[in-house]
Design an enzyme around this catalytic site. Structure first.
Site, short mmCIF file in Angstrom:
data_model
loop_
_atom_site.label_atom_id
_atom_site.label_comp_id
_atom_site.label_asym_id
_atom_site.label_seq_id
_atom_site.Cartn_x
_atom_site.Cartn_y
_atom_site.Cartn_z
CG ASP A 188 -1.72 -1.23 1.40
OD1 ASP A 188 -1.20 -2.30 0.92
OD2 ASP A 188 -2.71 -1.10 1.88
CD GLU A 196 -5.36 -10.02 -0.89
OE1 GLU A 196 -6.11 -9.78 -0.21
OE2 GLU A 196 -3.96 -9.64 -0.49
C1 BGC Z 1 -5.69 -6.00 0.03
C2 BGC Z 1 -4.40 -5.80 -0.01
C3 BGC Z 1 -3.88 -4.73 0.90
C4 BGC Z 1 -4.05 -4.89 2.31
C5 BGC Z 1 -3.68 -3.90 3.25
C6 BGC Z 1 -5.93 -6.40 1.53
O1 BGC Z 1 -7.43 -6.31 1.70
O2 BGC Z 1 -6.33 -7.13 -0.64
O3 BGC Z 1 -3.98 -5.40 -1.36
O4 BGC Z 1 -2.35 -4.91 0.78
O5 BGC Z 1 -5.54 -5.10 2.28
O6 BGC Z 1 -4.40 -2.58 3.09
#
Ligand code: BGC
Length: 765
Positions: A357, A487
């Protein structure tokens, strides 16, 4: 979604006390200064629902992980930002009855966050069970000037005469809500209570982090300082001073608490207590108002380069300032060992650790809104963790200096252990390389390559060159077993975004190699020796780059998210019943994985990063296709879609997506604001305006604009720092005005032409 906080240009306002909203308000009204911060817990006792949270940057706890089926390569712990000593607590009794907003009748209540000045304040009027009515006012801030200092001023004005008893305390006996085994992480070291001064030193059970929290309390009656001697109490991890004072109706009794929080992250353990004592003495020599004046001026300066003004939509105005404010509370670049947790200092979720992020979303915010030194610190953070990234890669079987940065980290070690993320969500590595490129493009500081940039790029390029494999059957390189940014799909082959990014990393590193060799031959030779770089590596990267498989489907003119994506049952999100969403709450994980639904921008993340590589038509086709399967169940998603929609000229869509990110926390869009704020999406929301609607790009140190004004707004303006000089951009349906507020001429590129603006000059498109 809620419509709870009152709209205002510069303030967040809560009117009326609503216990069911308290934890949400605690998150929203959080305050901090980039080094530490706190949720807006009520100062006096509160027996209703509350998430008490005070956080100090750098110190963390390696909480033993909870994993059912252990796999080789899993990290032993999940680092947790520490809920730390609570300094702002008070217990107050009026005529022997304790003030507790869950128990008294709240007659009036207003809580306010003044974002222009960085001040949390509250006024309320309560009636106790004993019939006594009181007015309470409190003000609290974290200093943006003295980063170890925070302060509270709390006043009570009774409407009838009464006896007040105040216990001002420092409490280190606190616990993380997200502790895996309900374990307390802090142990006592020392407690002191001497007159108005309290000191509590605690240390973590593991890693020996020490924290000293010191407070100096002053009591006033109608502006006059009282010399009341407190009754002091000390117990394990706790110290307090209790003051008794009688008040007549209308007397204003105020308590000022100056607080110092210092840890051995910044000071030696031996000197910590002494340092806290000296700092406390120094800070208590000035008044609450004097400290606040300095801090609020620093806030005003931040706004001079970071503000966004929106005309004709007060909720949008409030939202964007709210986002800018929290980003600046979370990170100020004070220390290259600090980073940006997805919740900042507003909650515990995500362990306060560093994710991709930072590079993919937050860095672009700091690059355009702040001194470049701040962004550089974020790069240095990763450079300092390069050795750990190399070790991390070695643990997974990579060699020869290949570096795999962790998905989640505090100190460079991987903390995450869902295998499909820890081992497979490797695109994070690419975002770290991409951040180096963005930094260089914005600042022109290409010499950074000699001071860490090259080594990081090299480690990452080496990783990719080992992570791909040659497919004899396909006569091409492929990358299997990965998880892309989406994801909701794990363990896929040839994720287009990851492959594209990997290829870019190797190409970019090779280009920087040539430049370094030509421009800094001697210094670079030392680096080549240090990194044991061999020119054959360049050949290998070039071979991979030319032969790496990037799935696409010509008939639809799209890049394919990964092998097999198009063979799924492709039912657009629009055809899903609303009652089945959000999928992550309504569907089994298995069903989600088999579905075509995309959690967050994946192929489109690649278009966002590498927009110049693709035609307008490709942008539109891919956007149209992937938008229809994206459920945006990550707060990182809508902003990327908003920026791309703006780019392809779909302003209404851009606006719709922007709305999902802008007031995410203020309107509790995802029903989880009580856990803390979504700092990453805040950066995305800012970028949706500046890069999206404003079309701002800085490439090769050239300023480009392509602004559109959403029909919902009369106009908007933003301030940015370009080449270290402030530039103001004013957009409305009549056109765009750019004002060069710096001391050197700048060039502005716009689809209608190029303008050169002398210092102080403005120009119009
Ligand atoms: C996201 C990731 C992110 C993480 C922290 C997750 O829900 O899929 O891309 O790095 O949250 O924000």
């Amino acid at each position: 979604m809620i419509d709870y906080f009152k709209a205002d240009d510069w303030k967040i306002i809560e009117e009326g006390f609503n216990p069911t909203m308290n934890e949400i308000a605690e998150s929203v009204f959080s305050i901090g200064n980039g080094m530490m911060g706190q949720r807006a817990n009520l100062e006096e006792a509160y027996s209703g629902h509350s998430l008490q949270g005070t956080y100090v940057g750098g110190v963390y706890y390696p909480d033993k992980t909870r994993v059912g089926w252990w796999k080789n390569g899993y990290p032993e712990y999940f680092a947790k930002v520490l809920n730390s000593t609570y300094w702002s607590g008070l217990r107050i009794w009026a005529n022997q009855e304790e003030i507790d907003l869950a128990k008294v009748t709240v007659l009036e209540f207003r809580r306010e966050l003044n974002m222009h000045e960085g001040l949390l304040s509250r006024t309320c009027r309560v009636e106790l069970k004993n019939g006594l009515r009181l007015r309470i006012e409190s003000k609290r801030f974290y200093s943006l000037i003295s980063k170890e200092y925070s302060a509270l001023k709390y006043s009570i004005t009774p409407e009838q005469g009464c006896d007040l008893r105040w216990e001002s305390y420092v409490d280190g006996d606190v616990q993380n809500k997200d502790s895996n085994y309900e374990e307390k992480f802090w142990e006592p070291v020392t407690e002191e209570a001497a007159g108005d001064n309290l000191f509590v030193q605690v240390r973590t059970k593991k890693l020996d982090w020490h924290l000293v929290t010191a407070t100096h309390t002053e009591l006033y009656k109608n502006q006059q300082c009282l010399s009341t001697v407190p009754a002091v109490e000390r117990r394990s991890k706790y110290a307090s001073g209790t003051y008794k004072v009688s008040a007549k109706a209308g007397d204003r009794i105020s308590l000022v608490k100056h607080a110092i929080s210092v840890s051995n992250f910044h000071h030696s353990t031996d000197s910590l207590l002494m340092h806290a004592k000296k700092q406390l003495q120094k800070m208590a020599a000035s008044t609450f108002e004097e400290h606040f004046h300095l801090s609020s001026n620093a806030w005003k300066q931040k706004w001079e380069t970071a503000d966004v003004v929106i005309e004709g939509d007060v909720k949008a105005q409030q939202a964007v300032r709210f986002n800018i404010f929290h980003l600046n509370q979370t990170y100020c670049g004070d220390d290259p060992r600090l980073n940006i947790g997805p919740k900042g200092y507003t909650g515990e979720k995500y362990g306060g650790s560093t994710y991709w992020d930072t590079e993919a979303y937050c860095l672009p915010f700091y690059l355009v809104s702040s001194d470049p030194a701040i962004s550089r610190q974020l790069l240095v953070y990763r450079y300092k963790q390069l050795d750990k990234a190399i070790e991390n890669a070695q643990k997974l079987g990579f060699k020869d200096g290949a570096a795999l940065y962790p998905m989640v980290t505090m100190n460079g070690e991987e903390c995450h252990n869902e295998w499909e993320i820890t081992f497979e969500e490797i695109h994070r590595n690419g975002a770290i390389a991409y951040a180096i490129k963005s930094y260089i493009e914005h600042t022109g500081d290409r010499e950074y390559l000699l001071h860490g940039g090259w080594e990081v790029l090299l480690g990452i390029a080496r990783f990719w060159s080992q992570r791909v494999h040659w497919s004899e059957w396909g006569q091409r390189y492929e990358m299997h077993g990965v998880t892309g940014p989406n994801e909701y799909e794990n363990n896929v082959n040839n994720n287009w975004y990851t492959n594209y990014l990997a290829r870019w990393c190797m190409d970019y590193t090779a280009t920087q190699y040539k430049w370094l060799l030509a421009e800094h031959t001697e210094a670079f030779k030392t680096l080549i020796a240090k990194t044991q770089f061999k020119s054959q590596e360049l050949e290998k990267w070039a071979h991979i780059s030319h032969n790496l498989y990037l799935p696409q489907f010509q008939e639809l003119g799209i890049k394919v998210q990964h092998d097999g994506f198009l063979e799924k049952e492709l039912i657009p999100v629009a055809d899903l019943p609303e009652s089945e969403r959000p999928l992550n709450q309504k569907w089994s994980w298995d069903r989600i994985l088999r579905s075509p639904y995309i959690k967050q921008a994946d192929v489109l993340q690649g278009f966002y990063f590498f927009e110049d590589d693709f035609s307008a038509e490709e942008h539109e086709r891919n956007f149209r296709f992937y938008e229809s399967y994206t459920v945006h169940e990550s707060s990182l998603s809508p902003c990327v879609h908003s920026i791309l929609a703006a780019k392809i000229g779909w302003t209404e869509k851009a606006y719709e997506m922007y709305l999902r990110t802008a007031r995410l926390d203020l309107d509790n869009y995802n029903n989880d604001t009580e856990d803390g704020l979504h700092i990453t999406s805040m950066a995305g929301s800012y970028l949706s305006i500046v890069q999206g609607f404003g079309g701002l790009r800085i490439k090769d140190q050239k300023l480009h604009l392509n602004p559109h004004c959403p029909s919902q707004w009369k106009g908007y303006e933003f301030q940015i720092l370009f080449n270290n000089a402030p530039v103001r951009v004013v957009v409305n349906p009549r056109g765009t005005t750019v004002l060069n507020q710096g001391s050197k001429a700048i060039q502005v590129n716009h689809p209608n032409g190029v303008l050169t603006l002398e210092a102080g000059e403005s120009g119009k498109f």
